[in-house]
Motif scaffolding. Structure first.
Motif, short mmCIF file in Angstrom:
data_model
loop_
_atom_site.label_atom_id
_atom_site.label_comp_id
_atom_site.label_asym_id
_atom_site.label_seq_id
_atom_site.Cartn_x
_atom_site.Cartn_y
_atom_site.Cartn_z
N GLY A 47 0.16 6.44 6.03
CA GLY A 47 0.22 5.84 5.03
C GLY A 47 1.04 5.97 3.38
O GLY A 47 1.75 6.48 2.81
N ARG A 48 -0.53 6.31 2.85
CA ARG A 48 -0.42 6.57 1.18
C ARG A 48 -0.28 8.20 1.13
O ARG A 48 -0.15 8.50 -0.05
N GLY A 70 0.79 -1.07 -0.18
CA GLY A 70 0.14 -0.18 -0.35
C GLY A 70 1.02 1.13 -0.03
O GLY A 70 1.59 1.45 -0.69
N GLY A 71 0.34 2.38 1.43
CA GLY A 71 1.38 3.83 0.92
C GLY A 71 2.72 2.94 1.30
O GLY A 71 3.36 4.09 0.78
N SER A 72 2.78 2.51 1.58
CA SER A 72 4.62 1.70 2.41
C SER A 72 5.75 0.73 1.06
O SER A 72 6.06 0.32 1.25
N GLN A 129 -9.02 5.34 6.49
CA GLN A 129 -9.49 3.90 5.20
C GLN A 129 -10.11 2.72 6.38
O GLN A 129 -9.65 1.38 6.75
N GLY A 189 3.17 -1.23 11.59
CA GLY A 189 4.36 -2.42 11.88
C GLY A 189 3.44 -3.86 12.30
O GLY A 189 4.28 -4.83 13.07
O1 PA5 Z 1 -2.39 4.38 2.99
C1 PA5 Z 1 -2.44 3.57 3.82
O2 PA5 Z 1 -2.30 4.26 5.00
C2 PA5 Z 1 -2.48 1.66 3.94
O3 PA5 Z 1 -2.41 2.09 2.46
C3 PA5 Z 1 -1.41 1.46 3.95
O4 PA5 Z 1 -0.02 2.08 3.76
C4 PA5 Z 1 -0.72 -0.19 4.25
O5 PA5 Z 1 -2.18 -0.67 4.33
C5 PA5 Z 1 0.25 -0.41 4.40
O6 PA5 Z 1 0.42 -0.10 6.02
P1 PA5 Z 1 1.44 -0.10 7.15
O7 PA5 Z 1 2.51 0.85 6.87
O8 PA5 Z 1 0.99 0.29 8.11
O9 PA5 Z 1 2.14 -1.62 6.69
#
Ligand code: PA5
Length: 429
Positions: free
Chosen positions: A198-199, A78-80, A410, A138
């Motif tokens: 995250g995103r 995802g955002g990571s 989200q 985490g």
């Molecule tokens: O935008 C968001 O918050 C999500 O897409 C997160 O980035 C994604 O679920 C990954 O989460 P994390 O960084 O806690 O592992």
């Protein structure tokens, strides 16, 4: 000077119809932190607050990784994950995942595919490996599983002490299983600020560190983002293209255009479109509302999705993301006998033909009832990318507020997790 320009002449709506008072209200909410999700507005000022010491810390760690590893695995989802992948594929070569003279870059933990990860292990066996595991919470299952596998592999190969030097963790300042593990085992750690979700985190060490390992000039990237912050922080709709884009999207949505297609003509934009889809989709799709963000890659997809876009259901609008100038110009050669009938194009650059393909597509789709606009980006440079990232972040946050949702949470993502954990028999559920 802007590296981006927005052209709205193929729309079916008039910009006079935009509710500029509402835009101004939402702008104040963003600036003053009085709207929904105000605890997650740290991204607004990341570029202007980016310090020399942060840049130095990231660049120094990146250099040490570049000097001693052949394969660099970025673990996240995802955002990571998406922003980093978007940045590297936007800026580096179309065919090599080699980070400009540094290690090859691979991604893990963005799926739970056994074959994908087994193939990755095969590919990197025998190479010197370093890892960057990224997770704000985490606790996300996909990267946690991939990290277990990779950690075991590097510990077997280098021993626990050797592995410590090869693992970099990017996570929350104090919370989460990954943070505790990093503290216990003494891994080098980068912090994701509390007020950045995250995103919206690509301009923190989440994106900046792996991009620096890939040889990208992160200071130039942040300079471009700083330019974006300057340009797109004004409340004046006439002067703020990110807000114009947001307001037009919202207007089209209200008129039944519920799907936006981001259309590109450059393979290098593939992951940028994936990043944009996540940014828009997770931010705007809630409370039974929101534009569905889709993407196509032309001209390739003109031979697959082109028919649908031209003549299918009329609930769509298009945003063309156009590169103004390629890094290198290839010209079409002359053939003496013109057997393929292409001599009328001899001497023309591929950029010229690609441009006509875009212009022809834009007018055909408009005639077919698909309103469209074009966002042009000057070049494939870190500065242009930084500005573009900021542009989309501002625009998506604004669209979310215009549509009355919190663009920084989200809640829907939790649903599949609950079901999956139940099926897996996770303790404590
Ligand atoms: O935008 C968001 O918050 C999500 O897409 C997160 O980035 C994604 O679920 C990954 O989460 P994390 O960084 O806690 O592992």
């Amino acid at each position: 000077m802007s590296n981006l320009s927005l052209d709205c002449k193929n729309l079916s709506v008039s910009e006079q119809e935009i509710n500029s008072e509402r835009v101004s209200l939402c702008h104040d909410q963003l600036e003053q932190g009085t709207g929904a999700g105000a605890d997650y507005l740290g991204w607004l000022h990341l570029p202007s607050r980016f310090s020399v010491s942060t840049a130095t810390e990231i660049e120094t760690t990146a250099r040490s990784i570049r000097d001693r590893c052949e394969a660099f695995i970025v673990v996240g989802i995802g955002g990571s994950y998406l922003g980093t992948r978007a940045g590297i594929s936007f800026l580096n070569s179309s065919f090599s995942n080699q980070g400009q003279g540094g290690p090859e870059i691979y991604f893990a933990g963005q799926n739970i595919s056994s074959d994908y990860h087994a193939d990755l292990f095969d590919l990197i066996s025998g190479r010197d490996v370093c890892l960057n595991v990224i997770s704000k919470s985490g606790t996300t299952t996909e990267p946690a599983i991939a990290f277990r596998l990779l950690k075991e592999m590097v510990e077997k190969k280098y021993g626990a002490d050797g592995a410590r030097d090869r693992i970099v963790v990017t996570t929350d300042a104090s919370r989460g299983a990954l943070k505790s593990l990093a503290d216990d085992l003494g891994y080098k750690t980068f912090v994701i600020p509390d007020d950045v979700g995250g995103r919206y985190s690509v301009l923190t060490p989440v994106g900046l560190f792996p991009m620096a390992v890939a040889g990208i000039d992160i200071q130039e990237l942040m300079e471009g983002a700083r330019q974006g912050e300057k340009l797109y922080s004004t409340g004046s709709l006439e002067q703020n293209d990110a807000y114009r884009y947001a307001a037009i999207r919202q207007l089209l949505y209200q008129k039944g255009k519920t799907t936006e297609i981001l259309a590109t003509f450059q393979p290098a934009f593939h992951y940028l479109a994936q990043w944009w889809k996540q940014l828009a989709g997770e931010s705007e799709g809630k409370q039974l509302k929101g534009i569905f963000p889709a993407s196509v890659e032309f001209t390739s997809d003109l031979h697959s999705m082109g028919q649908w876009i031209q003549e299918g259901s009329r609930n769509i609008f298009e945003t063309f993301l156009i590169l103004e100038s390629s890094r290198r110009q290839l010209k079409i050669p002359t053939f003496q006998n013109d057997a393929d009938g292409l001599n009328y194009l001899a001497g023309e650059t591929l950029d010229t033909v690609n441009e006509k393909a875009w212009l022809g597509t834009a007018s055909a789709h408009k005639e077919g009832g698909v309103p469209n606009m074009t966002l042009k980006i000057k070049d494939r440079s870190p500065a242009s990318l930084g500005q573009l990232i900021y542009f989309f972040e501002r625009a998506v946050a604004m669209t979310g507020y215009l549509n009355g949702v919190n663009p920084f949470d989200q809640p829907g993502v939790e649903f599949y997790k609950k079901n999956m954990f139940k099926l897996l028999g996770k303790p404590g559920l």
